[in-house]
Scaffold this motif. Structure first.
Motif, PDB file in Angstrom:
ATOM      1  N   LEU A  14       1.055  -1.046   0.260  1.00 56.78           N
ATOM      2  CA  LEU A  14      -0.213   0.052   0.029  1.00 56.78           C
ATOM      3  C   LEU A  14       0.852   0.917  -0.505  1.00 56.78           C
ATOM      4  CD1 LEU A  14      -2.136  -0.996   2.557  1.00 56.78           C
ATOM      5  CD2 LEU A  14      -3.487  -1.497   0.375  1.00 56.78           C
ATOM      6  N   LEU A  15       0.350   1.965  -0.685  1.00 53.95           N
ATOM      7  CA  LEU A  15       1.414   3.969  -0.930  1.00 53.95           C
ATOM      8  C   LEU A  15       0.410   4.534   0.200  1.00 53.95           C
ATOM      9  CD1 LEU A  15       3.272   4.989  -1.871  1.00 53.95           C
ATOM     10  CD2 LEU A  15       1.246   6.612  -2.681  1.00 53.95           C
ATOM     11  N   ASP A  16       1.579   5.229   1.221  1.00 50.21           N
ATOM     12  CA  ASP A  16       0.959   5.508   2.781  1.00 50.21           C
ATOM     13  C   ASP A  16       0.509   6.858   2.355  1.00 50.21           C
ATOM     14  OD1 ASP A  16       0.486   3.154   4.069  1.00 50.21           O
ATOM     15  OD2 ASP A  16       2.877   3.897   5.610  1.00 50.21           O
ATOM     16  N   ILE A  17      -0.291   7.624   2.394  1.00 50.38           N
ATOM     17  CA  ILE A  17      -0.835   8.864   2.649  1.00 50.38           C
ATOM     18  C   ILE A  17      -0.706   9.481   3.710  1.00 50.38           C
ATOM     19  CG2 ILE A  17      -2.873  10.570   1.284  1.00 50.38           C
ATOM     20  CD1 ILE A  17      -3.003   8.625  -0.716  1.00 50.38           C
ATOM     21  N   SER A  18       0.144  10.182   4.253  1.00 42.51           N
ATOM     22  CA  SER A  18       0.263  10.384   5.418  1.00 42.51           C
ATOM     23  C   SER A  18       0.126  12.515   5.686  1.00 42.51           C
ATOM     24  CB  SER A  18       1.976   9.980   6.261  1.00 42.51           C
ATOM     25  OG  SER A  18       1.845   9.913   7.367  1.00 42.51           O
ATOM     26  N   ALA A  19      -0.777  12.175   7.189  1.00 43.74           N
ATOM     27  CA  ALA A  19      -0.461  13.894   6.967  1.00 43.74           C
ATOM     28  C   ALA A  19      -1.017  13.679   8.596  1.00 43.74           C
ATOM     29  CB  ALA A  19      -1.814  14.502   6.670  1.00 43.74           C
ATOM     30  N   GLU A  20      -0.942  15.199   9.105  1.00 45.22           N
ATOM     31  CA  GLU A  20      -1.097  15.238  10.314  1.00 45.22           C
ATOM     32  C   GLU A  20      -2.345  15.742  10.392  1.00 45.22           C
ATOM     33  OE1 GLU A  20       0.143  16.162  13.388  1.00 45.22           O
ATOM     34  OE2 GLU A  20       2.439  15.802  13.547  1.00 45.22           O
ATOM     35  N   VAL A  21      -3.352  15.585  10.849  1.00 43.75           N
ATOM     36  CA  VAL A  21      -4.835  16.212  10.788  1.00 43.75           C
ATOM     37  C   VAL A  21      -5.026  16.533  12.170  1.00 43.75           C
ATOM     38  CG1 VAL A  21      -5.010  14.151   9.067  1.00 43.75           C
ATOM     39  CG2 VAL A  21      -5.760  13.623  11.019  1.00 43.75           C
ATOM     40  N   PRO A  22      -6.379  17.102  12.052  1.00 45.14           N
ATOM     41  CA  PRO A  22      -7.178  17.626  13.494  1.00 45.14           C
ATOM     42  C   PRO A  22      -8.250  16.974  14.001  1.00 45.14           C
ATOM     43  CG  PRO A  22      -8.089  18.382  11.300  1.00 45.14           C
ATOM     44  CD  PRO A  22      -6.485  17.772  10.898  1.00 45.14           C
TER      45      PRO A  22
ATOM     46  N   PRO B 249      -6.308   0.005  -9.264  1.00 47.82           N
ATOM     47  CA  PRO B 249      -5.527   0.645  -8.782  1.00 47.82           C
ATOM     48  C   PRO B 249      -5.078   0.271  -8.205  1.00 47.82           C
ATOM     49  CG  PRO B 249      -7.303   1.708  -7.826  1.00 47.82           C
ATOM     50  CD  PRO B 249      -7.492   0.375  -8.769  1.00 47.82           C
ATOM     51  N   THR B 250      -3.281   0.942  -7.440  1.00 46.17           N
ATOM     52  CA  THR B 250      -2.372   0.239  -6.266  1.00 46.17           C
ATOM     53  C   THR B 250      -2.976   0.877  -5.259  1.00 46.17           C
ATOM     54  OG1 THR B 250      -1.030   0.409  -7.764  1.00 46.17           O
ATOM     55  CG2 THR B 250      -0.369   0.517  -5.309  1.00 46.17           C
ATOM     56  N   GLY B 251      -3.258  -0.089  -3.735  1.00 42.44           N
ATOM     57  CA  GLY B 251      -3.925  -0.062  -2.848  1.00 42.44           C
ATOM     58  C   GLY B 251      -3.327   1.834  -2.039  1.00 42.44           C
TER      59      GLY B 251
END
Length: 345
Positions: free
Chosen positions: A15-23, A120-122
């Protein structure tokens, strides 16, 4: 094609990680809890675009098993063992699939992906808040891995050469049949098979698949929330030492070696059960200001432990290698290997 002659094989969901700081509002909007990992449902699907559009995310090669194999290879390379690991899973024929392959290959892992041109790729949304993380995985192509891929000449060479096999529980939702092909080879050749329970939902909703895989496991990994879920599901109580002992003593296909059960507990001590005995290994605390992101900590622990096993270290030394790797990763954003490994095995 260069013939694989290494010792470690992983199979899982790339899996491609889509990483972000979130509230906190994002966690509430998508009804997710910190520290948990879930499969994306209809309600979660908009989050991937929202992260891209509004939160300037990082893209990191992920998937639990692939992370562990990358970390193990990173450590092995630093100890004079390049080209020792291989990884299989299913990706799409898209940019994300290419990116995953480049990342794993650059870390020294031999990648042999099954490629699905129709899906699509996960991806995995990694929601980071105050150093804690929540994961929402959209398996997509990763869900389409088939046992037929294990019939390729390259796959056969990888399976034949490897001495140690690692599969995370997430793969139990994809292809138990493929897991059994690898596990049966390990059993028939008295090689080491390692399994991770991976997430409470795997234990709760895929109990039959867990039971099938567990019988092959020489080493079983999970964290405290997964251990609690297993204890609850199987009426073993809430004492994690007792749960570990019960799992260690449960039916096993290869009686020639005892099962070793390893429960990590974040900054609390790691529990190891084997042969009716429980040992605890303290974790050196990390100052809070040095903690960046717990995403990948468990994967990194397993990577360190596997590298220790392949270096023929005892279980205590393998645990310490796991602790070292996890400590390194939680000081990074995501499971990223930002510098040369300094651990000597």
């Amino acid at each position: 094609m260069t013939k694989f002659s290494g010792s470690l094989m992983g199979m899982g969901n790339p899996l491609l990680d889509i990483s972000a700081e979130v509230p906190t509002s994002i966690l509430e909007k998508y009804n997710v809890q910190l520290g948990n990992a879930i499969l994306a449902e209809e309600q979660h699907l908009p989050i991937y675009k929202e992260l891209v559009d509004s939160y300037n995310p990082q893209y990191i090669a992920g998937g639990a098993t692939q992370n562990s194999i990358r970390v193990a290879q990173w450590i092995m390379s630093a100890n004079g063992k390049p080209g020792q690991s291989a990884y299989m899973g299913c990706v799409g024929t898209d940019e994300f699939g290419t990116l995953l392959e480049q990342c794993a290959s650059s870390d020294g892992v031999k990648v042999h992906y099954m490629k699905d041109a129709t899906t699509p790729t996960g991806t995995c949304a990694v929601l980071v808040k105050d150093g804690e993380r929540s994961l929402i995985a959209n398996l997509a192509a990763a869900n389409n891995f088939k046992p037929s891929h294990l019939e390729s000449e390259e796959a056969k060479a990888i399976i034949e050469s490897a001495k140690l096999y690692y599969i995370a529980g997430f793969f139990l939702t994809v292809s138990v049949e493929s897991l059994k092909v690898v596990a049966e080879h390990a059993l028939a050749n008295n090689k080491t098979f390692c399994l991770n329970l991976s997430a409470p939902f795997i234990i709760d909703f895929f109990a039959d698949q867990v039971a099938t895989a567990l019988e092959y496991a020489d080493y079983l990994f999970c964290n405290e929330s997964e251990a609690e879920a297993y204890g609850k599901k199987h009426g073993l109580g809430s004492d994690l030492k007792e749960v570990a002992l019960a799992i260690a003593a449960s039916p096993k296909k290869n009686p020639s070696r005892p099962r070793t059960v390893i429960f990590t507990q974040g900054p609390s001590s790691t529990i190891v059960a084997c042969n009716g005995t429980v040992t605890e290994y303290a974790v050196v605390p990390l100052p809070k200001e040095e903690l960046v992101d717990t995403n990948g900590a468990g994967d990194a622990f397993v990577g360190g432990f596997l590298a220790g096993l392949l270096a023929e270290k005892d279980v205590g030394e393998c645990v310490e290698a796991g602790h070292w790797a996890a400590r390194f990763i939680i000081q990074q954003s995501g499971c990223t290997l930002t510098k040369a490994c300094e651990l000597k095995l």
